[in-house]
Enzyme design. Sequence first.
Site, PDB file in Angstrom:
ATOM      1  N   GLY A 141       8.406   3.773   0.662  1.00 44.80           N
ATOM      2  CA  GLY A 141       9.089   4.972   1.142  1.00 44.80           C
ATOM      3  C   GLY A 141      10.574   4.820   0.982  1.00 44.80           C
ATOM      4  CB  ILE A 190      -0.959   0.036   1.225  1.00 42.81           C
ATOM      5  CG1 ILE A 190      -0.178  -0.185   2.521  1.00 42.81           C
ATOM      6  CG2 ILE A 190      -2.075  -0.956   1.076  1.00 42.81           C
ATOM      7  CD1 ILE A 190      -1.000   0.036   3.764  1.00 42.81           C
ATOM      8  N   GLY A 191       2.165   1.098   0.108  1.00 49.11           N
ATOM      9  CA  GLY A 191       3.000   2.292   0.061  1.00 49.11           C
ATOM     10  C   GLY A 191       4.458   1.923  -0.063  1.00 49.11           C
ATOM     11  CB  SER A 220      12.988   3.396   5.454  1.00 52.98           C
ATOM     12  OG  SER A 220      11.628   3.630   5.717  1.00 52.98           O
ATOM     13  CE  LYS A 237       8.565  -3.466  -2.826  1.00 53.86           C
ATOM     14  NZ  LYS A 237       8.420  -4.765  -3.488  1.00 53.86           N
ATOM     15  CB  VAL A 238       3.859   0.305   3.934  1.00 63.46           C
ATOM     16  CG1 VAL A 238       2.873   0.038   5.049  1.00 63.46           C
ATOM     17  CG2 VAL A 238       4.958   1.227   4.408  1.00 63.46           C
ATOM     18  CG  ASP A 274      11.378  12.799   8.886  1.00 62.73           C
ATOM     19  OD1 ASP A 274      11.278  13.849   8.216  1.00 62.73           O
ATOM     20  OD2 ASP A 274      11.406  11.659   8.382  1.00 62.73           O
TER      21      ASP A 274
END
Length: 879
Positions: free
Chosen positions: A689, A686-687, A691, A693-694, A818
């Site tokens: 980034g 679903i995402g 750092s 994958k989600v 952040d």
Amino acid sequence: MLLLFLSFLFLTFPSPSLSLNQEGLYLLQVKASLHDPDSTLSSWNPRDPTPCNWRGVSCDSTTGSVTSLDLSNTNLAGPFPSLLCRLQNLSSINFYYNNFNSTIPTDISTCQNLIHLDLSQNLITGELPHTLADLPNLKYLDLTGNNLSGDFPESFGRFQKLEVLSLVYNLLDGTIPAFLGNISTLKMLNLSYNPFSPGRIPPELGNLTNLEILWLTECNLVGEIPDSLGRLKKLTDLDLAINHFVGNIPSSLTELVSVVQIELYNNSLTGELPRGFSKLTKLRLLDASMNQLTGNIPDELTQLPLESLNLYQNNFEGTLPPSIADSPALYELRIFQNQLSGELPQNLGKNSALRWLDVSSNQFTGPIPPSLCEKGKLEEILMIYNSFTGQIPSTLAECGSLYRVRLGYNKLSGEIPPGFWSLPHVYLLELVNNSFSGPIGKSIAKAANLSLLFISRNEFSGSLPEEIGLVDNLVQLSASDNKFSGSLPNSIVKLDELGILDLHGNELQGELPSGIESLKKLNELNLANNKFSGEIPDGIGSLSVLNYLDLSNNQLTGSIPFGLQNLKLNQLNLSNNLLSGELPPLFDKEMYKNSFLGNPGLCGNFSDLCVVRDGDKHKGYVWLLRSIFVLAALVFVVGVVWFYFKYRSYKKARAIDKSKWTLMSFHKLGFSEYEILDCLDEDNVIGRGSSGKVYKVVLSNGDAVAVKKLWEGVKKGCESVDLEKGQAQVLDNGFQAEVETLGKIRHKNIVKLWCSCATRDCKLLVYEYMPNGSLGDLLHSSKGSLLHWPTRYKIIVDAAEGLSYLHHDCVPPIVHRDVKSNNILLDGDFGARVADFGVAKVVDAAGKGAKSMSAIAGSCGYIAPGTKRFRGFDSLIRH
Ligand SMILES: *[C@@H]1O[C@H](CO)[C@@H](O)[C@H](O)[C@H]1NC(C)=O
Ligand SMILES: *[C@@H]1O[C@H](CO)[C@@H](O)[C@H](O)[C@H]1NC(C)=O
Ligand SMILES: *[C@@H]1O[C@H](CO)[C@@H](O)[C@H](O)[C@H]1NC(C)=O
Ligand SMILES: *[C@@H]1O[C@H](CO)[C@@H](O)[C@H](O)[C@H]1NC(C)=O
Ligand SMILES: *[C@@H]1O[C@H](CO)[C@@H](O)[C@H](O)[C@H]1NC(C)=O
Ligand SMILES: *[C@@H]1O[C@H](CO)[C@@H](O)[C@H](O)[C@H]1NC(C)=O
Ligand SMILES: *[C@@H]1O[C@H](CO)[C@@H](O)[C@H](O)[C@H]1NC(C)=O
Ligand SMILES: *[C@@H]1O[C@H](CO)[C@@H](O)[C@H](O)[C@H]1NC(C)=O
Ligand SMILES: *[C@@H]1O[C@H](CO)[C@@H](O)[C@H](O)[C@H]1NC(C)=O
Ligand SMILES: *[C@@H]1O[C@H](CO)[C@@H](O)[C@H](O)[C@H]1NC(C)=O
């Protein structure tokens, strides 16, 4: 019949008088001016003809005029009622312990007949009114315990008849004036505990030849004690303690022929005690402790009927005069922290009912006098830090009055007389650092009050008696460095109050008791350097306040109970045992490196482990053979596994090696790691980034979680993404940071980390699933229009609360570093949670910048138990 009844009425209830006398009317006005929350003055009834039967009022029996008013301890408040001065024959006012809260009015001088004025323990403020001295008959003036401030008015030199002046516990901040020496009638001058400016005792006080009590404790007095005080021939009580007096104790003090009590403690007096004390035939109590006095304790003192002699914390030398033992009344002798030597008089306690004896921290030698408790009153015997020798006299074993026994740090030896273990009131029994031998007596079962038993560093032997479990009040048992053998008595788990159990350095063996989890208050368990064997009982993990655990240098086997991870341990040492199996994940870290040394069978991912014990060659061989065997088996297993997975990955390209995952969970989980691993499918992403994958993973129970898989270097089992080595390091730190920060935080506006799973190669973080994704995505997508202003407002407040929690409620505080819309996630109701702690930092306690999370981080709302560690010893002063 009716007539009878009526006459009865008239007889019992006098008809109400309409004419209360003038004094009564004044008193009613006084009543009206006071705040009387307890209705103390309800008996002050306007219908009475005179006030003489009112509460607190006394009248002259012949003239019927009011002579005294006693309203002590009645909770009255308000200003001092000067109206009282209209009562011309009023000679005594006692308002002790109320809430009178004004200043003392100057017109108090109109109370011309006043003899006795007691306003002690009220809330009176302001200065001493100069008009007090205008009360010609005033004999007694007690203003103790108020907030009077300022200086003495000069008029105080003119009191005509004053006998008692007490201003103890006020805020007087001037100095003690010479003119007080003019009040020649004075018998009692109590000025203690005022914050006076530094000043001397005026020599003029020596003119107060009627003085019986001079009480000047803590009056900020400096300089020398004036010689003139020796003229106070009627003085019974001289108290100059807690000041800054210097110089010698004037020899004129030996002229105080009536004196009963002399208190000079806590000053900076030097020199020797003056000669001539034998003249003070009434002296009962001498306390010159906490000075820098030198020389011998004079023989003469012992010719007095002294009850209490306190000379501790000085530099006295020589021996204690033997004749001190002839004192018929001595009950208190405290001479600790001096340089006294020689033996104690062997008949000490024979002639007087000694109650408290403290001779600690001297250089005394020889035996403990056997007669100390001859009169059966001895409560404290404190002799630590000397060189006493010999045994504990058997007479002390019958001393039922003892409460506190400290004989540590001497050269005492022999067995303890059995009765000594069972003294019914003894609370502290300290025998540390002597050469005592023999067993702990079974009679200890009768030591009903024993809480602290310190017998370390002796030569005690035998097994610990089963009866020790009957010492219900035991809080600390320290018996380290002795020769105790045998196994731990099972009864020990019945000691509900036990906080510290320190038995290290003995020859104890056998298994650890299984019911150990019932020691709910156990704080420190030190069984190091014994011969304990068997497994570490699982129950140890439920000792919730345990913070010190040392079982090193034993022969314990089996694996490390996982429950240990639940404890907040400051000290953990299981080194040099025969433990085996996997290290629980929490301990598989650098900081625990020294906690598991020398356990050849113990393995974890942390590389320094699995080391062979140095200097144990035979075991080394066995270990070598064993490891070759294990290695062969491992190669076989790995081969099979490798084959299996090759086969599987053939079938399902994206499958992940599940066998080596270590799970660290921060909440009660309703799922297993395998359930998650099965669902890490490209379909579920679903995402993405910087750092990793989600994935969204829907569990078998219908709940959803979000799983972040961190990018890594080229490793089998994970996605292959090429990264520079340095960058991989950064990612690794990010994972650490995230796990350590989030794992400990529980707040409604901070995203919940359910658990983390990791192998050396691949790392997963499992979060609660946030159906509305990140704020960033939402704002910049077509759905941005969904966000109405009230919703936006709510999101801002939520995020702010989350951050505020991190900054102000976490100890030490955490800086996210952040914060951006992509790191604010939204739940089903658009509640916001702060996420992504990959670069968070913990702010140094001293506020000196930030240190990285990978150092030991404190957790939120949790105070390290170490700061509250139980302390068994009292301060040095109190032996
Ligand atoms: C005070 O006492 C005297 C006698 O001692 C008496 O004559 C006088 O009346 C009394 N004063 C009042 C106000 O009662
Ligand atoms: C004195 O106490 C009364 C009753 O508690 C209070 O109403 C009054 O304000 C106080 N006065 C002063 C000066 O503190
Ligand atoms: C009296 O002084 C103490 C100590 O300075 C202060 O705490 C207290 O509030 C004062 N009380 C009154 C009634 O002034
Ligand atoms: C104290 O007494 C001395 C001598 O009698 C006198 O000179 C002095 O004025 C008096 N001081 C005060 C303050 O009354
Ligand atoms: C003055 O001090 C003595 C000695 O401490 C004490 O006995 C006495 O009660 C005190 N007097 C007053 C009025 O406080
Ligand atoms: C009081 O004592 C001082 C010094 O101690 C002395 O000089 C003075 O004359 C004395 N005053 C009286 C009235 O005795
Ligand atoms: C000794 O006196 C000093 C001030 O003079 C005070 O701070 C300290 O607490 C005193 N010690 C004891 C034990 O009373
Ligand atoms: C137990 O010891 C404490 C501390 O010395 C003492 O206060 C208490 O009175 C003792 N209780 C009994 C029953 O002896
Ligand atoms: C304990 O006793 C030994 C001698 O038996 C001595 O060397 C050591 O210094 C003592 N320890 C302490 C803390 O006094
Ligand atoms: C544990 O005990 C061993 C041996 O006594 C020692 O070398 C090691 O430093 C100790 N570890 C810790 C963490 O105190």
